[in-house]
Design an enzyme around this catalytic site. Structure first.
Site, PDB file in Angstrom:
ATOM      1  N   LYS A  35     -12.780  -4.606  -3.044  1.00  0.00           N
ATOM      2  CA  LYS A  35     -12.828  -3.324  -3.955  1.00  0.00           C
ATOM      3  C   LYS A  35     -11.844  -3.884  -5.192  1.00  0.00           C
ATOM      4  CE  LYS A  35      -9.193  -1.392  -1.006  1.00  0.00           C
ATOM      5  NZ  LYS A  35      -8.949  -0.305   0.074  1.00  0.00           N
ATOM      6  N   ARG A 130      -6.402  11.273   5.549  1.00  0.00           N
ATOM      7  CA  ARG A 130      -6.984  10.987   4.320  1.00  0.00           C
ATOM      8  C   ARG A 130      -8.740  11.390   4.747  1.00  0.00           C
ATOM      9  NH1 ARG A 130      -5.605   5.445   1.505  1.00  0.00           N
ATOM     10  NH2 ARG A 130      -7.241   4.928   2.978  1.00  0.00           N
ATOM     11  N   TYR A 258      11.985  -2.207 -28.172  1.00  0.00           N
ATOM     12  CA  TYR A 258      12.055  -0.961 -28.337  1.00  0.00           C
ATOM     13  C   TYR A 258      13.213  -0.141 -27.527  1.00  0.00           C
ATOM     14  CZ  TYR A 258       7.275  -1.074 -30.130  1.00  0.00           C
ATOM     15  OH  TYR A 258       6.241  -1.219 -30.805  1.00  0.00           O
ATOM     16  N   MET A 306       3.759  -3.231 -25.379  1.00  0.00           N
ATOM     17  CA  MET A 306       2.297  -2.999 -25.336  1.00  0.00           C
ATOM     18  C   MET A 306       1.941  -4.703 -25.168  1.00  0.00           C
ATOM     19  SD  MET A 306      -0.878  -1.714 -27.081  1.00  0.00           S
ATOM     20  CE  MET A 306      -0.307  -0.053 -26.959  1.00  0.00           C
TER      21      MET A 306
HETATM   22  C1  PLP Z   1      -8.549  -1.384   1.047  1.00  0.00           C
HETATM   23  C2  PLP Z   1      -8.998  -1.168   2.443  1.00  0.00           C
HETATM   24  C3  PLP Z   1      -8.720  -1.917   3.675  1.00  0.00           C
HETATM   25  C4  PLP Z   1      -7.741  -3.107   3.085  1.00  0.00           C
HETATM   26  O1  PLP Z   1      -6.374  -3.273   3.152  1.00  0.00           O
HETATM   27  P1  PLP Z   1      -5.279  -4.178   2.937  1.00  0.00           P
HETATM   28  O2  PLP Z   1      -4.123  -3.482   3.127  1.00  0.00           O
HETATM   29  O3  PLP Z   1      -5.457  -4.665   1.756  1.00  0.00           O
HETATM   30  O4  PLP Z   1      -5.700  -5.360   3.928  1.00  0.00           O
HETATM   31  C5  PLP Z   1      -9.076  -1.825   4.911  1.00  0.00           C
HETATM   32  N1  PLP Z   1      -9.666  -0.806   4.961  1.00  0.00           N
HETATM   33  C6  PLP Z   1      -9.985   0.351   4.233  1.00  0.00           C
HETATM   34  C7  PLP Z   1     -10.526   1.468   4.730  1.00  0.00           C
HETATM   35  C8  PLP Z   1      -9.462   0.179   2.886  1.00  0.00           C
HETATM   36  O5  PLP Z   1      -9.856   0.961   2.118  1.00  0.00           O
END
Ligand code: PLP
Length: 361
Positions: A35, A130, A258, A306
């Site tokens: 992802k 969640r 800055y 930046m």
């Molecule tokens: C992102 C994610 C993972 C991977 O988690 P890590 O901590 O990066 O290993 C596993 N399961 C779900 C549902 C996730 O959203």
């Protein structure tokens, strides 16, 4: 000439880290999590590097389709499932496996025509609050899916809030496993519960399918930084590297950048690095955050701007315009930088901006 800032991705490190995940849970089906553009490493690159995984997992339906277009034939799992009915048609067309975490998704699934049975991963909310069905509603959701002839394999899924051993009194991995076991009692189906932290720290846990993410990229899971990724045998896959594009000699009382937040107490040499917050470097990184110049450790000074940041060249008297600067990666674990900046390696990886050039080695 392009800006000297580059993100160098080590493909062999990605492959090595996947092998480390498989070695720990050799019997498990391994979903390599790609992802967020493979945690900032590039979707296509992740796909190539993780060819030995059983499948790829991600949350963006359009990226799943892109993987099919790039030629990935093995399974793909959508970790949040479909967001609407149209996504279900996409999933049917591209043979995606689907997380099912809410009643709406079961309804949409029932309205979709699948030419081949669709594999699903039924998610339980075992304490993270969640996604997922509550333990007491889980068996009914399972039965409703099982009675649907369009559904093939059903794996049972949950996600840990504290698998990184930073268990809090509010919720522990042990308690989540207990609720998961209770809620899925009597259901004969594979479990898909381990993320990176569980794969690294609880390899003896029953999980027929695993979903490692951060460990594949050589990062430390969760917010737990007392065990660096290197101590788990993981290799960092991303090196963010740039150069000094200017050097300034300053005097006691002179301020840098800055807000004039850093003021020299002695005569010193300041290096100006082509990397700023528009590249994904954390703007909140304070003076003192580690940086390597020509392989020598020094510190960030002043506010990150930046396109540039400034470093103390006192420990590197030979440093000059063009000297190599490592923001993280080779010789400087990303987790150290993240900790100094009050964040986690995950966020730094994902924040790499599109304007940063990427090369491979
Ligand atoms: C992102 C994610 C993972 C991977 O988690 P890590 O901590 O990066 O290993 C596993 N399961 C779900 C549902 C996730 O959203």
């Amino acid at each position: 000439m392009p800006r000297p800032l580059v993100s160098i991705i080590d493909i062999s490190a990605l492959q090595h880290n996947l092998a480390e995940a498989r070695r720990r849970m050799p019997a498990a089906i391994t979903w390599a999590v790609v992802k967020a553009n493979a945690y900032g490493h590039g979707l296509e690159r992740g796909m190539r590097a993780f060819g030995a995984a059983d499948g790829l997992a991600l949350v963006e339906p359009e990226a799943a389709v892109a993987l099919r277009e790039l030629g990935w034939c093995k399974p793909i799992l959508l970790l949040e499932g479909c967001f609407d009915l149209i996504d279900f048609r996409l999933a049917a067309q591209h043979r995606l496996e689907l997380t099912i975490h809410c009643p709406q998704q079961i309804g949409w699934l029932e309205q979709t025509r699948f030419d081949a049975p669709v594999n699903v991963h039924l998610k339980m909310n075992s304490g993270m609050n969640r996604l997922g069905f509550m333990p007491q509603d889980f068996a009914a959701a399972y039965q409703r899916l099982r009675s649907n002839p369009r559904v093939g394999k059903i794996a049972l899924m949950t996600h840990f809030a504290n698998a990184d051993a930073a268990d809090t009194p509010a919720m522990t991995l042990v308690e989540q496993v207990r609720r998961f076991q209770l809620g899925s009692a009597g259901i004969d189906a594979p479990w898909n519960i381990s993320n990176s932290a569980a794969t690294l720290l609880h390899a003896d846990m029953r999980s027929h399918e695993v979903r490692p993410g951060i460990m594949l990229y050589g990062g430390t899971p969760g917010t737990h930084t007392s065990t660096p990724a290197g101590a788990f045998g993981l290799r960092s896959a991303m090196t963010l590297q740039s150069e000094l594009i200017a050097v300034q000699q300053i005097h006691p009382g002179d301020a840098v950048g800055y807000g004039s937040r850093f003021i020299a107490e002695t005569p010193m040499t300041i290096g100006v690095v082509a990397c700023g917050y528009a590249d994904g470097y954390p703007r909140h990184a304070p003076s003192g955050t580690p940086v390597l110049v020509d392989g020598v450790r020094t510190r960030l000074v002043g506010n990150v701007s930046m396109d540039m940041l400034t470093v103390d060249l006192t420990p590197i008297p030979t440093a000059h315009h063009g000297s190599c600067v490592t923001l993280w990666g080779d010789g400087l674990p990303i987790d150290e930088v993240a900790q100094a900046a009050g964040t986690i390696g995950y966020e730094l990886m994902c924040a790499i901006a599109p304007r940063v050039r990427v090369t491979e080695r």
